[in-house]
Design a protein around this motif. Structure first.
Motif, PDB file in Angstrom:
ATOM      1  N   LEU A 186      -8.752  38.438  75.010  1.00  0.00           N
ATOM      2  CA  LEU A 186      -7.463  37.765  74.942  1.00  0.00           C
ATOM      3  C   LEU A 186      -7.173  37.181  73.575  1.00  0.00           C
ATOM      4  O   LEU A 186      -6.002  37.007  73.215  1.00  0.00           O
ATOM      5  CB  LEU A 186      -7.398  36.650  75.997  1.00  0.00           C
ATOM      6  CG  LEU A 186      -7.534  37.093  77.456  1.00  0.00           C
ATOM      7  CD1 LEU A 186      -7.561  35.866  78.367  1.00  0.00           C
ATOM      8  CD2 LEU A 186      -6.407  38.023  77.840  1.00  0.00           C
ATOM      9  N   ARG A 187      -8.205  36.878  72.803  1.00  0.00           N
ATOM     10  CA  ARG A 187      -7.970  36.172  71.544  1.00  0.00           C
ATOM     11  C   ARG A 187      -8.284  36.981  70.289  1.00  0.00           C
ATOM     12  O   ARG A 187      -8.073  36.502  69.175  1.00  0.00           O
ATOM     13  CB  ARG A 187      -8.771  34.870  71.519  1.00  0.00           C
ATOM     14  CG  ARG A 187     -10.285  35.038  71.515  1.00  0.00           C
ATOM     15  CD  ARG A 187     -10.942  33.687  71.276  1.00  0.00           C
ATOM     16  NE  ARG A 187     -12.384  33.793  71.130  1.00  0.00           N
ATOM     17  CZ  ARG A 187     -13.249  33.320  72.011  1.00  0.00           C
ATOM     18  NH1 ARG A 187     -12.818  32.735  73.105  1.00  0.00           N
ATOM     19  NH2 ARG A 187     -14.548  33.425  71.798  1.00  0.00           N
ATOM     20  N   SER A 188      -8.803  38.185  70.450  1.00  0.00           N
ATOM     21  CA  SER A 188      -9.164  38.965  69.263  1.00  0.00           C
ATOM     22  C   SER A 188      -7.933  39.609  68.635  1.00  0.00           C
ATOM     23  O   SER A 188      -7.005  40.023  69.348  1.00  0.00           O
ATOM     24  CB  SER A 188     -10.178  40.043  69.643  1.00  0.00           C
ATOM     25  OG  SER A 188      -9.649  40.900  70.644  1.00  0.00           O
ATOM     26  N   PRO A 189      -7.872  39.714  67.300  1.00  0.00           N
ATOM     27  CA  PRO A 189      -6.748  40.378  66.626  1.00  0.00           C
ATOM     28  C   PRO A 189      -6.760  41.876  66.896  1.00  0.00           C
ATOM     29  O   PRO A 189      -7.804  42.463  67.195  1.00  0.00           O
ATOM     30  CB  PRO A 189      -6.986  40.072  65.146  1.00  0.00           C
ATOM     31  CG  PRO A 189      -8.459  39.843  65.047  1.00  0.00           C
ATOM     32  CD  PRO A 189      -8.866  39.207  66.341  1.00  0.00           C
ATOM     33  N   ARG A 190      -5.606  42.487  66.776  1.00  0.00           N
ATOM     34  CA  ARG A 190      -5.475  43.917  67.054  1.00  0.00           C
ATOM     35  C   ARG A 190      -5.438  44.768  65.786  1.00  0.00           C
ATOM     36  O   ARG A 190      -5.384  45.988  65.851  1.00  0.00           O
ATOM     37  CB  ARG A 190      -4.200  44.159  67.869  1.00  0.00           C
ATOM     38  CG  ARG A 190      -4.244  43.547  69.264  1.00  0.00           C
ATOM     39  CD  ARG A 190      -5.302  44.221  70.125  1.00  0.00           C
ATOM     40  NE  ARG A 190      -5.345  43.686  71.485  1.00  0.00           N
ATOM     41  CZ  ARG A 190      -6.210  42.775  71.899  1.00  0.00           C
ATOM     42  NH1 ARG A 190      -7.103  42.292  71.037  1.00  0.00           N
ATOM     43  NH2 ARG A 190      -6.202  42.342  73.138  1.00  0.00           N
TER      44      ARG A 190
END
Length: 239
Positions: free
Chosen positions: A30-34
């Motif tokens: 949910l919190r990792s960058p794409r």
């Protein structure tokens, strides 16, 4: 005034620190960058300061067994000590090291910690110190307890102590976690195992130091910290 781009800080090594997305560590989804990170050279902002003075540190700040309450802390008392070095192996003097941890039962003194273990009225779980001229530091504390966390249904965090370290410059800031030698939960913890390099995980494990242990008082654990470079102490994520 125009910043001078010198890029003197060693770039952080790829594959050393936990990746932003680690599927077994479920909340990273949910919190990792794409998108891939953008690497930029360091500037004078990252290469200077902050500077901390000895007058900022109270006499008991380094002793977590006595710096909160009046009854003393409950649990196994230990010393945690080591040296802080830069990427070239040079000692870093006058650096601020802050620590925080759960109590002996595995509970934090935090409003959102609902674990069933009781709070210890004599233990606040926070401390800080400055490194000396040789880059050495030392804390006296309680060995923290393991605790469950809502990840996979039956995941437990190993006993650990959180470290926040400021080196010579803001670009040397490190937030990590220290684990204790011999803890079986280290190999089972999705947070620890998100670090891709086994040698890097090993650098997060404090070793029993019988030479620094005080007989009939407290065992000692040694945890050396390296900021940046190929042998850097990895960033630690999680609770």
């Amino acid at each position: 005034m125009t910043d001078v781009f010198t890029g003197r800080l060693t770039p952080r090594a790829d594959g050393l620190h936990p990746p932003p997305l680690a599927p077994a560590y479920r909340s990273t989804a949910l919190r990792s960058p794409r998108h891939a990170p953008i690497r930029m050279p360091s500037t004078t902002t990252e290469e200077t300061g902050p500077v901390f003075g000895h007058d900022m540190i109270a006499p008991l700040d380094h002793d977590l067994t006595a710096n909160f309450g009046s009854g003393g802390a409950i649990g196994e008392q230990v010393f945690v000590m080591g040296h802080l070095r830069d990427e070239g192996g040079r000692p870093i003097a006058g650096a601020l090291i802050e620590v925080w941890q759960a109590n002996a039962g595995g509970r934090y003194r935090h409003a959102r910690d609902g674990y069933l273990a009781p709070l210890d009225p004599g233990f606040g779980g926070c401390g800080r110190c400055l490194t000396d001229d040789a880059g050495a530091y030392s804390f006296r504390t309680i060995r923290p307890g393991a605790y469950p966390w809502p990840n996979g249904g039956n995941d437990w965090r190993p006993a650990h102590i959180h470290f926040s370290v400021f080196g010579h410059a803001f670009g040397q800031r490190l937030v990590t976690q220290m684990y204790f030698e011999g803890d079986p939960h280290i190999a089972l913890c999705p947070i620890v195992q998100s670090i891709p390099d086994p040698a890097a995980i090993d650098r997060l494990i404090a070793r029993l130091d019988m030479g620094a242990t005080v007989p009939f008082d407290a065992r000692a654990y040694r945890f050396d910290i390296t900021l940046r470079g190929l042998s850097a102490t990895p960033f630690g994520a999680g609770a």
